[in-house]
Write an enzyme that holds these catalytic residues in place. Structure first.
Site, short mmCIF file in Angstrom:
data_model
loop_
_atom_site.label_atom_id
_atom_site.label_comp_id
_atom_site.label_asym_id
_atom_site.label_seq_id
_atom_site.Cartn_x
_atom_site.Cartn_y
_atom_site.Cartn_z
N CYS A 68 0.81 -1.22 0.00
CA CYS A 68 0.00 0.00 0.00
C CYS A 68 0.84 1.26 0.00
CB CYS A 68 -0.93 0.01 1.20
SG CYS A 68 -0.04 0.04 2.76
N ASP B 124 2.59 2.46 2.53
CA ASP B 124 2.72 3.11 3.83
C ASP B 124 4.11 2.85 4.40
OD1 ASP B 124 0.20 3.88 3.43
OD2 ASP B 124 -0.68 2.91 5.16
N CYS C 249 -2.24 5.54 6.18
CA CYS C 249 -3.70 5.65 6.31
C CYS C 249 -4.09 5.85 7.77
CB CYS C 249 -4.33 4.38 5.78
SG CYS C 249 -3.93 2.96 6.82
N CYS D 152 -2.56 -2.93 8.76
CA CYS D 152 -1.95 -1.64 9.11
C CYS D 152 -1.25 -1.71 10.47
CB CYS D 152 -3.00 -0.53 9.18
SG CYS D 152 -4.06 -0.43 7.74
FE1 FES Z 1 -1.40 0.40 4.29
FE2 FES Z 1 -3.02 1.03 6.22
S1 FES Z 1 -3.52 0.78 4.15
S2 FES Z 1 -0.95 0.53 6.40
#
Ligand code: FES
Length: 140
Positions: free
Chosen positions: A45, A47, A70, A114
């Protein structure tokens, strides 16, 4: 474009605790000259977290982080720091993503991954700290 009704629907998926940590994240920032640090990213994602530790003996005296991510990543990273502060190295290594999720009173299923970001960074920083201490002991 996200309609106001959609936005409210998304917010309702989260517990009050998650929203509170998302809006008022704890322990955000950087520690200058930390005893240990780690960087972890989720390629799925995009992050990313950087986590810093200041140790006093065997205990985590201070923990800070910078996260690009997020609402789930921000709130779980915040909760993780609250759980880890004051813990011994051994206790902190036992903290799991489930502990973080429980602490927050749950998180939507699709956001569970996450909570791994902060936990992985914490464990990685502690392992780096342990390596550093081994090296210091060997060379002193
Ligand atoms: Fe990637 Fe939350 S969507 S850590």
């Amino acid at each position: 474009m996200v309609e106001e009704q959609d936005y409210e629907q998304v917010l309702m998926e989260y517990s009050q605790n998650v929203l509170e940590h998302f809006l008022n994240p704890r322990n955000v920032g950087r520690i200058e000259a930390p005893d240990a640090a780690a960087k972890v990213g989720d390629p799925g994602c995009g992050d990313y977290i950087e986590l810093f530790l200041r140790m006093e003996g065997n205990k985590i005296a201070e923990i800070k982080y910078l996260v690009f991510g997020c609402a789930g990543a921000i709130s779980t990273s915040s909760a993780l720091t609250e759980l880890a502060k004051g813990k011994s190295v051994a206790e902190a290594l036992e903290i799991t993503d489930d502990d973080v999720i429980d602490y927050l009173g749950g998180i939507p299923e699709r956001k569970k991954h996450c909570s791994l970001l902060g936990v992985k960074a914490l464990h990685s920083a502690i392992k780096a700290y342990q390596q550093k201490m081994k090296f210091v002991q060997k060379t002193s």
